[in-house]
Scaffold this active site. Structure first.
Site, short mmCIF file in Angstrom:
data_model
loop_
_atom_site.label_atom_id
_atom_site.label_comp_id
_atom_site.label_asym_id
_atom_site.label_seq_id
_atom_site.Cartn_x
_atom_site.Cartn_y
_atom_site.Cartn_z
N HIS A 48 0.83 -1.20 0.00
CA HIS A 48 0.00 0.00 0.00
C HIS A 48 0.88 1.26 0.00
O HIS A 48 0.59 2.23 -0.71
CB HIS A 48 -0.88 0.04 1.25
N ASP A 64 -3.42 -6.99 -7.54
CA ASP A 64 -4.80 -7.32 -7.89
C ASP A 64 -4.97 -6.97 -9.36
O ASP A 64 -5.62 -5.98 -9.71
CB ASP A 64 -5.76 -6.54 -7.00
P1 AMP Z 1 -6.42 -3.70 -0.55
O1 AMP Z 1 -6.26 -2.94 0.72
O2 AMP Z 1 -6.01 -5.13 -0.45
O3 AMP Z 1 -7.78 -3.51 -1.17
O4 AMP Z 1 -5.40 -3.06 -1.57
C1 AMP Z 1 -5.41 -1.69 -1.85
C2 AMP Z 1 -4.49 -1.40 -3.01
O5 AMP Z 1 -3.17 -1.81 -2.69
C3 AMP Z 1 -4.90 -2.18 -4.27
O6 AMP Z 1 -4.72 -1.35 -5.41
C4 AMP Z 1 -3.93 -3.32 -4.27
O7 AMP Z 1 -3.67 -3.85 -5.54
C5 AMP Z 1 -2.70 -2.65 -3.70
N1 AMP Z 1 -1.78 -3.66 -3.15
C6 AMP Z 1 -2.06 -4.61 -2.23
N2 AMP Z 1 -0.99 -5.40 -2.03
C7 AMP Z 1 -0.01 -4.95 -2.85
C8 AMP Z 1 1.34 -5.35 -3.11
N3 AMP Z 1 1.90 -6.40 -2.50
N4 AMP Z 1 2.04 -4.65 -4.02
C9 AMP Z 1 1.48 -3.60 -4.67
N5 AMP Z 1 0.22 -3.17 -4.47
C10 AMP Z 1 -0.52 -3.83 -3.56
#
Ligand code: AMP
Length: 300
Positions: free
Chosen positions: A38, A151
Site C-alpha cells: 500500500h 490485484d
Molecule cells: P487492498 O487494501 O487489499 O484492497 O489493496 C489496496 C491497493 O493496494 C490495491 O490497489 C492493491 O492492488 C494494492 N496492493 C495490495 N498489495 C499490494 C502489493 N503487494 N504490491 C502492490 N500493491 C498492492
C-alpha cells in the site's frame, strides 16, 4: 501534517482547500491493514501528484457470503501512523453507513472482464469493487488513481470502467511489492500460520519458474499453464483455484505467448485465499522491470 476525516462532506471540503492553485490530487484506495505494498502506492502518488488522499474502507459490497468481511484485519490507528510517515495528506476512513446511504441501489456492473478468473469464483465481487471505486472517484475527484498490479484483474476492471464511463482520471498500475522470499504482500497474509506462510511461497515460486521456462523459449501457453497449475497444486496444504495465462488487457485465454500476457494464480492456503501474477510474453519494456522484481530470491 495528515488530516483524518470520516465523512464525504469533510473530504470534499478538505480537498477543495488542498486543490487550490491547481494542485493535482492522487487517490490511493485501500481496505486498510496497510503494508509496504500500500505504501508503495502512496509513494507513487506523492511522486506524481501534489496532494495524496488515501481511503481506508473495508467495502462490504465486494465480499460474498461466507467470505472474510467480519474477520478482515482492521487497525485504523496503525494505518494512520503509517500513512502519516509515508507523507499522505488526507486519510478518508468512512464507515459503511457513510458510504452507502439508506436506499442507495445503483451499482456499477463491469462487463465480461469481471466474470473470468477471480470473478468466476467471487460473483458480484468486481461490481462491488467498481461501485465503491466510482464513488471514491466522485468524492475525491483525483487527477490520478493508484492501484497495485497485485490485484491485476481489479486494475484492468477499473481501467475499463474509467474508460467506458469517460471518467477524467488517469489510472496508474504499480508493481507488486514482495517479501524477500517472493510472497506478494497482502493484508490477508496475517491469517497465515507459520507452516502456511512457508507453503504460500509456492505461488510466487511457480510464477518465477514459469518465467524461467518462457525465458528458455517456451511459448505454448497450455503447456505452461499446466506446469504452473501442477506446481501450485502439488504443494501440501495448498488448493489451487485457478492458474491461467491470458491476454494482458482483455484477460482472454492465450494459446501462444506471442503477445503481451499475464500469468495469474489463485489458491487457498489453509483457509486463506491468496492471489499472485506476473507479466509474460513480449511485454512493453516499460512494464517489464516493474513486474518481475530483481530482488526475488530463491526460496530457502
Ligand atoms: P487492498 O487494501 O487489499 O484492497 O489493496 C489496496 C491497493 O493496494 C490495491 O490497489 C492493491 O492492488 C494494492 N496492493 C495490495 N498489495 C499490494 C502489493 N503487494 N504490491 C502492490 N500493491 C498492492
Amino acid at each position: 501534517m495528515m488530516r483524518r476525516v470520516t465523512t464525504i462532506a469533510e473530504t470534499r471540503a478538505a480537498l477543495a482547500g488542498l486543490r487550490r492553485g491547481g494542485r493535482t490530487v492522487g487517490l490511493v484506495p485501500t481496505m486498510g491493514a496497510l503494508h509496504d505494498g500500500h505504501l508503495s502506492l502512496v509513494r507513487a502518488s506523492r511522486d506524481r501528484c501534489d496532494v495524496t488522499v488515501v481511503s481506508v474502507f473495508v467495502n462490504p459490497t465486494q465480499f460474498g457470503p461466507g467470505e472474510d468481511l467480519d474477520s478482515y484485519p482492521r487497525d485504523l490507528d496503525a494505518d494512520a501512523a503509517l500513512l502519516e510517515s509515508a507523507g499522505a495528506d488526507l486519510l478518508f476512513a468512512p464507515d459503511a453507513s457513510e458510504m452507502y446511504a439508506e436506499g442507495a441501489e445503483t451499482r456499477v456492473e463491469p462487463g465480461s472482464i469481471s466474470t473470468v478468473l477471480c470473478g468466476a469464483s467471487r460473483p458480484g465481487h468486481f461490481a462491488g469493487v467498481a461501485t465503491v471505486v466510482v464513488k471514491l472517484l466522485g468524492i475525491t475527484l483525483p487527477d490520478f488513481a493508484f492501484f497495485g498490479e497485485k490485484d491485476y484483474q481489479q486494475l484492468k476492471v477499473i481501467e475499463r470502467v474509467v474508460r467506458d464511463l469517460d471518467m477524467p482520471v488517469r489510472v496508474m498500475g504499480c508493481p507488486i511489492v514482495r517479501d524477500e522470499d517472493g510472497l506478494a504482500l497482502s493484508s490477508r497474509n496475517r491469517y497465515l500460520n507459520a507452516g502456511e506462510r512457508v507453503s504460500a511461497r509456492v505461488l510466487s515460486r511457480a510464477l518465477r519458474r514459469l518465467c524461467e521456462r518462457i525465458a528458455r523459449g517456451e511459448i505454448d501457453a497450455c503447456e505452461l499453464t499446466r506446469a504452473l497449475a501442477d506446481e501450485v497444486s502439488g504443494e501440501p496444504g495448498v488448493r489451487l483455484e485457478y492458474a491461467a495465462i491470458v491476454d494482458a488487457e482483455t484477460l482472454a485465454p492465450l494459446g501462444r505467448l506471442t503477445s503481451p500476457g499475464r500469468a495469474l494464480v489463485a489458491a487457498r492456503v489453509g483457509r486463506t485465499r491468496l492471489i499472485d501474477n506476473v507479466a509474460v510474453g513480449p511485454v512493453p519494456a516499460k512494464a517489464d522491470a516493474a513486474v518481475v522484481p530483481l530482488s526475488w530470491r530463491s526460496p530457502a
